[in-house]
Design a protein around this motif. Structure first.
Motif, PDB file in Angstrom:
ATOM      1  N   ARG A 101      -0.442  11.974 -15.035  1.00 11.06           N
ATOM      2  CA  ARG A 101      -1.187  10.923 -15.756  1.00 11.06           C
ATOM      3  C   ARG A 101      -1.635   9.819 -14.799  1.00 11.06           C
ATOM      4  O   ARG A 101      -2.714   9.246 -14.963  1.00 11.06           O
ATOM      5  N   MET A 102      -0.807   9.506 -13.808  1.00 10.91           N
ATOM      6  CA  MET A 102      -1.175   8.474 -12.829  1.00 10.91           C
ATOM      7  C   MET A 102      -2.438   8.885 -12.073  1.00 10.91           C
ATOM      8  O   MET A 102      -3.377   8.101 -11.919  1.00 10.91           O
ATOM      9  N   GLN A 152      -3.910   9.989  -0.275  1.00 12.76           N
ATOM     10  CA  GLN A 152      -2.542   9.633   0.134  1.00 12.76           C
ATOM     11  C   GLN A 152      -1.516  10.102  -0.912  1.00 12.76           C
ATOM     12  O   GLN A 152      -0.475  10.670  -0.563  1.00 12.76           O
ATOM     13  N   PRO A 188     -12.549   3.781  -1.868  1.00 16.45           N
ATOM     14  CA  PRO A 188     -11.159   3.297  -1.937  1.00 16.45           C
ATOM     15  C   PRO A 188     -10.297   4.129  -2.881  1.00 16.45           C
ATOM     16  O   PRO A 188      -9.117   4.365  -2.618  1.00 16.45           O
ATOM     17  N   PRO A 202       9.299  15.075 -17.027  1.00 17.87           N
ATOM     18  CA  PRO A 202       8.688  13.766 -17.304  1.00 17.87           C
ATOM     19  C   PRO A 202       8.154  13.051 -16.053  1.00 17.87           C
ATOM     20  O   PRO A 202       7.117  12.390 -16.126  1.00 17.87           O
ATOM     21  N   LYS A 203       8.841  13.184 -14.919  1.00 18.05           N
ATOM     22  CA  LYS A 203       8.342  12.507 -13.715  1.00 18.05           C
ATOM     23  C   LYS A 203       7.036  13.127 -13.227  1.00 18.05           C
ATOM     24  O   LYS A 203       6.125  12.435 -12.805  1.00 18.05           O
ATOM     25  N   PRO A 212      -1.111   3.088  -3.188  1.00 15.61           N
ATOM     26  CA  PRO A 212      -2.287   3.185  -2.305  1.00 15.61           C
ATOM     27  C   PRO A 212      -3.556   2.626  -2.940  1.00 15.61           C
ATOM     28  O   PRO A 212      -4.516   2.357  -2.230  1.00 15.61           O
ATOM     29  N   MET A 213      -3.593   2.451  -4.275  1.00 19.97           N
ATOM     30  CA  MET A 213      -4.762   1.847  -4.916  1.00 19.97           C
ATOM     31  C   MET A 213      -4.815   0.339  -4.683  1.00 19.97           C
ATOM     32  O   MET A 213      -5.810  -0.305  -5.035  1.00 19.97           O
ATOM     33  N   ALA A 234       4.298  12.104 -15.517  1.00 24.37           N
ATOM     34  CA  ALA A 234       3.865  10.739 -15.205  1.00 24.37           C
ATOM     35  C   ALA A 234       2.926  10.734 -13.997  1.00 24.37           C
ATOM     36  O   ALA A 234       1.928  10.006 -13.978  1.00 24.37           O
ATOM     37  N   GLN A 247       0.816  -1.222   0.000  1.00 22.84           N
ATOM     38  CA  GLN A 247       0.000   0.000   0.000  1.00 22.84           C
ATOM     39  C   GLN A 247       0.846   1.266   0.000  1.00 22.84           C
ATOM     40  O   GLN A 247       0.437   2.299  -0.526  1.00 22.84           O
ATOM     41  N   ALA A 248       2.027   1.160   0.636  1.00 20.05           N
ATOM     42  CA  ALA A 248       2.917   2.320   0.647  1.00 20.05           C
ATOM     43  C   ALA A 248       3.438   2.604  -0.769  1.00 20.05           C
ATOM     44  O   ALA A 248       3.708   3.749  -1.131  1.00 20.05           O
ATOM     45  N   ALA A 271      -6.947   6.330  -1.747  1.00 20.36           N
ATOM     46  CA  ALA A 271      -5.651   6.253  -2.419  1.00 20.36           C
ATOM     47  C   ALA A 271      -5.209   7.635  -2.889  1.00 20.36           C
ATOM     48  O   ALA A 271      -4.056   8.037  -2.703  1.00 20.36           O
ATOM     49  N   ASP A 318      -5.434   8.793 -14.475  1.00 18.00           N
ATOM     50  CA  ASP A 318      -5.897   7.422 -14.739  1.00 18.00           C
ATOM     51  C   ASP A 318      -6.544   6.792 -13.509  1.00 18.00           C
ATOM     52  O   ASP A 318      -7.483   6.005 -13.634  1.00 18.00           O
ATOM     53  N   ALA A 341      -0.136   5.284 -17.610  1.00 15.64           N
ATOM     54  CA  ALA A 341       0.765   6.354 -17.164  1.00 15.64           C
ATOM     55  C   ALA A 341       2.206   5.844 -17.158  1.00 15.64           C
ATOM     56  O   ALA A 341       3.133   6.569 -17.534  1.00 15.64           O
ATOM     57  N   TYR A 349       5.261   7.173 -19.575  1.00 15.93           N
ATOM     58  CA  TYR A 349       6.554   7.596 -18.991  1.00 15.93           C
ATOM     59  C   TYR A 349       7.715   6.887 -19.678  1.00 15.93           C
ATOM     60  O   TYR A 349       8.731   7.512 -20.006  1.00 15.93           O
ATOM     61  N   ASP A 372      13.825   5.144 -11.880  1.00 17.18           N
ATOM     62  CA  ASP A 372      14.404   6.500 -11.853  1.00 17.18           C
ATOM     63  C   ASP A 372      14.110   7.229 -10.541  1.00 17.18           C
ATOM     64  O   ASP A 372      13.916   8.456 -10.531  1.00 17.18           O
ATOM     65  N   GLY A 373      14.002   6.480  -9.447  1.00 13.80           N
ATOM     66  CA  GLY A 373      13.798   7.122  -8.149  1.00 13.80           C
ATOM     67  C   GLY A 373      12.362   7.446  -7.793  1.00 13.80           C
ATOM     68  O   GLY A 373      12.091   8.033  -6.747  1.00 13.80           O
ATOM     69  N   ILE A 374      11.413   7.086  -8.669  1.00  7.57           N
ATOM     70  CA  ILE A 374       9.994   7.276  -8.315  1.00  7.57           C
ATOM     71  C   ILE A 374       9.242   5.948  -8.439  1.00  7.57           C
ATOM     72  O   ILE A 374       9.737   5.004  -9.052  1.00  7.57           O
ATOM     73  N   THR A 375       8.058   5.894  -7.856  1.00 11.67           N
ATOM     74  CA  THR A 375       7.207   4.721  -8.007  1.00 11.67           C
ATOM     75  C   THR A 375       5.923   5.149  -8.696  1.00 11.67           C
ATOM     76  O   THR A 375       5.225   6.037  -8.212  1.00 11.67           O
ATOM     77  N   LEU A 376       5.647   4.518  -9.822  1.00  3.73           N
ATOM     78  CA  LEU A 376       4.450   4.857 -10.596  1.00  3.73           C
ATOM     79  C   LEU A 376       3.455   3.711 -10.569  1.00  3.73           C
ATOM     80  O   LEU A 376       3.841   2.543 -10.558  1.00  3.73           O
ATOM     81  N   SER A 377       2.188   4.045 -10.611  1.00  2.00           N
ATOM     82  CA  SER A 377       1.151   3.038 -10.835  1.00  2.00           C
ATOM     83  C   SER A 377       0.303   3.513 -12.015  1.00  2.00           C
ATOM     84  O   SER A 377       0.561   4.571 -12.574  1.00  2.00           O
ATOM     85  N   GLN A 378      -0.715   2.729 -12.360  1.00  2.00           N
ATOM     86  CA  GLN A 378      -1.575   2.954 -13.532  1.00  2.00           C
ATOM     87  C   GLN A 378      -0.783   2.638 -14.806  1.00  2.00           C
ATOM     88  O   GLN A 378       0.100   3.386 -15.222  1.00  2.00           O
TER      89      GLN A 378
END
Lengths: 216, 216
Positions: free
Chosen positions: B100-101, B144, B137, B93-94, A55-56, B97, A51-52, B141, B104, A74, A78, A65-71
């Motif tokens: 877009r995340m 957060q 839910p 770009p980050k 969160p979805m 992203a 979840q950290a 998310a 989405d 998207a 990227y 590249d130092g970030i965490t993406l979801s979806q």
């Protein structure tokens, strides 16, 4: 550019994870998979640790590249902006728009309506009928749109983001026993794509977390 | 570039139509509205004429530059590429992203699960509970995620595509009586956005097809 290898949080059967696995394979990006089992332990996506990251509470998520993406879309956009070769969006703005339209038709117009959490809510005995009822109108629309966009693939003869959404959704349709005979264009494109290596190595039957009985 | 004024096929209450109306207003694009009433005549989106424009039988659809596009985010991305000022996606770009995340998350992760056709399927007596169960839910998310992205708006202090998705979804949440008190960041951003002219002129209460009793 990268802080270590990208890490993909993935479930072998998740159609959204598969989309991203295809993109990573096509763009020849080396990555590690951390398997998140959506069924086991009541669903590992519900753990505090996961979840950290997202969160979805859904896969995929990509640390890169130092970030965490979801979806998934998207994430793919990227990757396209930061690792543009080979391209997954055409150069022409109108064609790019049509690729995104087809991608969103699949990713917003169909997939969410038959994902795991919705199917859990409609109850086991209704799942097949529900899934068929939401996939068929989407495929009807897509079959019609493809008449004016498709070549060998969804948009002309180059693999695009739309194809990354198509193949996993056809796999879902087969799983839910949707009659595919009214969709000859979808079926033809799906078959051509499944012959490509990037679609094969990313296939649910060939993942580190694929159960032995489902392995190709 | 344009072959006549763009035509937006829209329904005053459709949250996906509202997203595009905001984009058109922000970018100061002159357009005409053709109202498609999703309720009247059994749903005007099911007419043969409209199906030829959008086989998904959904609004919005936009006729522009000689093509017809559907899927709100695909439309907004097209407007962004062809009419880039003011920008709706950050340059980095980050950050793009992340915008877009969030977009989405709202457009694939929440809205499709509570759209008209799904609510019709779950039956009138279950609609409120169903909508609340799918919106909450997603908002948990989002609340957060916004902790690490938001400034005045969803991504820092500039209006982005994410904000175009946020405001219409909050309106849906209010309509389905979702308790918004657990979402102070969402509520604060929503309020700031609703103060902007582009969000006001595009509001469901101010459309040509808004029924008199719902007009602002």
């Amino acid at each position: 550019m990268q802080a270590g290898k990208p890490i993909l949080y993935s479930y072998f059967r998740s159609s959204c994870s598969w989309r991203v696995r295809i993109a990573l394979a096509l763009k020849n990006i080396d990555y590690e998979i951390v398997a998140i089992n959506l069924i086991k332990d009541g669903g590992q996506q519900f753990s505090k640790e996961f979840q950290a990251l997202n969160p979805m509470k859904q896969v995929p998520a990509l640390k890169i590249d130092g970030i965490t993406l979801s979806q998934s879309l998207a994430i793919i956009e990227y990757l396209e902006e930061t690792r543009p070769t080979p391209r997954l969006l055409p150069q022409d703005p109108k064609k790019r728009a049509q690729v995104r339209m087809i991608s969103d038709l699949l990713a917003s117009g169909i997939q969410p309506l038959q994902n795991l959490s919705v199917l859990n809510q409609v109850g086991k005995e209704n799942q097949l009928t529900w899934a068929q009822r939401v996939i068929a109108p989407g495929f009807n629309a897509l079959e019609q749109i493809l008449q004016s966009t498709a070549g060998k693939y969804c948009m002309g003869d180059e693999v695009s983001m739309a194809d990354l959404c198509l193949v996993p959704q056809v796999a879902n349709a087969e799983r839910y026993k949707v009659d595919l005979s009214p969709y000859p264009t979808i079926s033809r494109i799906n078959k051509s794509l499944l012959a490509l290596e990037a679609f094969q190595v990313s296939h649910p039957s060939r993942q580190p977390d694929t159960p032995p009985e489902l392995r190709a």
